[in-house]
Design a protein around this motif. Structure first.
Motif, mmCIF file in Angstrom:
data_model
loop_
_atom_site.group_PDB
_atom_site.id
_atom_site.type_symbol
_atom_site.label_atom_id
_atom_site.label_comp_id
_atom_site.label_asym_id
_atom_site.label_seq_id
_atom_site.Cartn_x
_atom_site.Cartn_y
_atom_site.Cartn_z
ATOM 1 N N ASN A 159 0.618 -1.059 0.038
ATOM 2 C CA ASN A 159 -0.417 0.011 0.048
ATOM 3 C C ASN A 159 1.416 0.732 -0.101
ATOM 4 O O ASN A 159 0.245 1.987 0.936
ATOM 5 C CB ASN A 159 -0.987 0.202 1.288
ATOM 6 N N THR A 160 1.674 1.190 -0.847
ATOM 7 C CA THR A 160 3.052 2.653 -0.827
ATOM 8 C C THR A 160 2.375 3.596 -1.281
ATOM 9 O O THR A 160 2.621 4.495 -1.159
ATOM 10 C CB THR A 160 3.529 2.215 -1.072
ATOM 11 N N HIS A 161 1.166 3.834 -2.506
ATOM 12 C CA HIS A 161 0.271 4.610 -2.988
ATOM 13 C C HIS A 161 -0.224 5.288 -2.240
ATOM 14 O O HIS A 161 -0.999 6.090 -2.573
ATOM 15 C CB HIS A 161 -0.792 3.796 -4.264
ATOM 16 N N ARG A 162 -0.249 5.076 -0.968
ATOM 17 C CA ARG A 162 -1.516 5.784 0.224
ATOM 18 C C ARG A 162 0.061 6.941 0.442
ATOM 19 O O ARG A 162 -0.977 7.644 1.200
ATOM 20 C CB ARG A 162 -1.821 4.743 1.427
ATOM 21 N N VAL A 163 1.458 6.986 -0.077
ATOM 22 C CA VAL A 163 2.291 7.257 1.315
ATOM 23 C C VAL A 163 2.040 8.830 -0.492
ATOM 24 O O VAL A 163 2.331 8.049 -1.596
ATOM 25 C CB VAL A 163 3.705 7.203 1.303
ATOM 26 N N PRO A 164 1.369 10.016 -0.057
ATOM 27 C CA PRO A 164 2.187 11.098 -0.190
ATOM 28 C C PRO A 164 2.750 11.436 -0.861
ATOM 29 O O PRO A 164 3.986 11.577 -0.539
ATOM 30 C CB PRO A 164 1.291 12.172 0.034
ATOM 31 N N LEU A 165 3.577 12.152 -2.935
ATOM 32 C CA LEU A 165 4.149 12.097 -3.290
ATOM 33 C C LEU A 165 4.948 13.721 -2.912
ATOM 34 O O LEU A 165 6.316 13.710 -2.851
ATOM 35 C CB LEU A 165 3.887 12.901 -4.959
ATOM 36 N N SER A 166 3.815 14.871 -2.087
ATOM 37 C CA SER A 166 5.193 15.531 -1.716
ATOM 38 C C SER A 166 3.778 16.761 -0.587
ATOM 39 O O SER A 166 2.934 15.988 -0.159
ATOM 40 C CB SER A 166 5.404 16.751 -2.722
ATOM 41 N N GLY A 167 4.732 17.369 0.197
ATOM 42 C CA GLY A 167 3.930 17.927 1.239
ATOM 43 C C GLY A 167 4.320 17.099 2.914
ATOM 44 O O GLY A 167 4.813 15.874 2.321
ATOM 45 N N ALA A 168 4.309 18.035 3.675
ATOM 46 C CA ALA A 168 4.771 17.098 5.234
ATOM 47 C C ALA A 168 3.733 16.263 5.966
ATOM 48 O O ALA A 168 2.512 16.518 5.602
ATOM 49 C CB ALA A 168 4.709 18.670 6.207
ATOM 50 N N ILE A 169 4.332 15.257 6.563
ATOM 51 C CA ILE A 169 3.585 14.313 6.796
ATOM 52 C C ILE A 169 3.934 13.618 7.899
ATOM 53 O O ILE A 169 6.021 13.405 7.854
ATOM 54 C CB ILE A 169 3.481 12.986 6.026
ATOM 55 N N ILE A 170 3.762 13.097 9.122
ATOM 56 C CA ILE A 170 3.850 12.501 9.991
ATOM 57 C C ILE A 170 3.875 10.590 9.655
ATOM 58 O O ILE A 170 2.655 10.484 9.551
ATOM 59 C CB ILE A 170 3.856 12.580 11.597
ATOM 60 N N VAL A 171 4.530 10.102 9.978
ATOM 61 C CA VAL A 171 4.538 8.512 9.319
ATOM 62 C C VAL A 171 4.423 7.918 10.298
ATOM 63 O O VAL A 171 6.272 7.638 11.750
ATOM 64 C CB VAL A 171 5.603 7.267 8.400
ATOM 65 N N ALA A 172 3.583 7.856 12.014
ATOM 66 C CA ALA A 172 3.945 6.691 12.825
ATOM 67 C C ALA A 172 4.096 5.409 12.914
ATOM 68 O O ALA A 172 3.213 4.636 11.799
ATOM 69 C CB ALA A 172 2.346 6.979 13.760
ATOM 70 N N THR A 173 4.276 4.577 13.456
ATOM 71 C CA THR A 173 5.475 3.213 13.629
ATOM 72 C C THR A 173 5.370 2.724 14.704
ATOM 73 O O THR A 173 5.283 3.061 15.367
ATOM 74 C CB THR A 173 6.861 3.324 12.519
ATOM 75 N N ASN A 174 5.814 1.224 14.163
ATOM 76 C CA ASN A 174 5.768 0.617 15.106
ATOM 77 C C ASN A 174 7.339 -0.027 15.474
ATOM 78 O O ASN A 174 8.094 -0.745 16.113
ATOM 79 C CB ASN A 174 5.056 -1.145 15.087
ATOM 80 N N CYS A 175 8.708 0.963 14.522
ATOM 81 C CA CYS A 175 9.567 1.124 14.681
ATOM 82 C C CYS A 175 10.828 0.911 16.090
ATOM 83 O O CYS A 175 10.123 2.225 16.612
ATOM 84 C CB CYS A 175 10.557 2.055 13.315
ATOM 85 N N ARG A 176 11.365 -0.003 16.256
ATOM 86 C CA ARG A 176 12.084 0.030 17.095
ATOM 87 C C ARG A 176 13.595 -0.194 17.104
ATOM 88 O O ARG A 176 14.665 0.130 18.157
ATOM 89 C CB ARG A 176 12.242 -1.271 18.012
ATOM 90 N N THR A 177 13.959 -0.641 15.941
ATOM 91 C CA THR A 177 15.688 0.088 15.621
ATOM 92 C C THR A 177 15.689 0.510 14.590
ATOM 93 O O THR A 177 15.222 0.460 13.502
ATOM 94 C CB THR A 177 15.910 -1.721 15.353
ATOM 95 N N ARG A 178 17.170 1.047 13.950
ATOM 96 C CA ARG A 178 17.644 1.708 13.184
ATOM 97 C C ARG A 178 17.397 1.310 11.620
ATOM 98 O O ARG A 178 17.065 1.398 10.802
ATOM 99 C CB ARG A 178 18.900 2.723 13.160
ATOM 100 N N ASP A 179 17.579 0.133 11.578
ATOM 101 C CA ASP A 179 17.324 -1.533 10.584
ATOM 102 C C ASP A 179 15.953 -1.547 10.021
ATOM 103 O O ASP A 179 15.726 -1.278 8.707
ATOM 104 C CB ASP A 179 17.786 -2.553 10.830
#
Length: 218
Positions: free
Chosen positions: A89-109
């Motif tokens: 579902n990468t098409h949901r990411v806007p091509l431009s403009g400010a956006i906050i992506v809230a994730t479950n990332c816990r590591t830099r990788d």
């Protein structure tokens, strides 16, 4: 001539040309128009240099559009034998403009895998697993700067509390990152309004992971 009549002798003339310190001799018929020799030996080198210049220009242009391209390339080379990133579902990411992506990332990788699933310039904000010290003020400053330049701010799992102080008007995109065998799946959820609570955002991140399972099943 291909055939010579012995009763009609052919008159020839000798011509010479100097090329790279050597003299070359040519025999031509007397009435034949003199050919002008050209040195094309430097043409392949010119073509290769031209192709290299065009490639360098394109690389510089890409680095201007994506300043983190060298870092992406180095990381990808180091992970050639590792799991590959699979964007969902990468098409949901806007091509431009400010956006906050809230994730479950816990590591830099995990962040780098998420970054590789989009061509947007991403700024990681929030503490990672195992990091010590209060980074709230510095992270907030970095996030405000990135949003002000219309970039993507990626919040770690422990940095979700920074959403409200960042920008009341910024769009929020939930994303779930999970390792699944030989690939790392990065699933993006539906955009959310800035009025969503942290609990609703956390639920949306989990739902993005569930949609990832549905996508894999199909």
């Amino acid at each position: 001539p291909t055939e010579i009549d012995a009763s009609k002798p052919v008159e020839v003339v000798q011509r010479s040309a100097d090329y790279r310190g050597r003299t070359h001799y040519f025999l031509r018929e007397k009435d034949t128009k003199e050919d002008i020799p050209f040195d094309n030996s430097n043409l392949p080198g010119f073509l290769f240099q031209g192709a290299a210049a065009i490639t360098l220009f394109i690389l510089v242009l890409l680095c201007m559009i994506m300043p983190d391209l060298p870092a992406r390339a180095i990381w990808a080379l180091r992970r050639l034998g590792g799991p590959r990133a699979r964007g969902i579902n990468t098409h949901r990411v806007p091509l431009s403009g400010a956006i906050i992506v809230a994730t479950n990332c816990r590591t830099r990788d995990e962040f780098r895998y998420l970054r590789s699933a989009t061509d947007r310039l991403c700024t990681l904000v929030g503490p990672l697993h195992g990091q010590k010290g209060d980074r709230t003020k510095r992270d907030a400053q970095r996030a405000h700067s990135a949003l002000g330049h219309g970039r993507v701010v990626v919040l770690t799992e422990e940095g979700l509390s920074l959403i409200k102080p960042l920008s009341p008007d910024a769009r929020i995109m939930p994303a779930h990152v999970r390792s699944a065998g030989k690939e790392v799946r990065v699933a993006f959820g539906m955009p959310m309004s800035a009025s969503a609570s942290i609990e609703q955002i956390a639920d949306a991140i989990r739902d993005a992971g569930l949609s990832e399972d549905d996508h894999a099943a199909h």
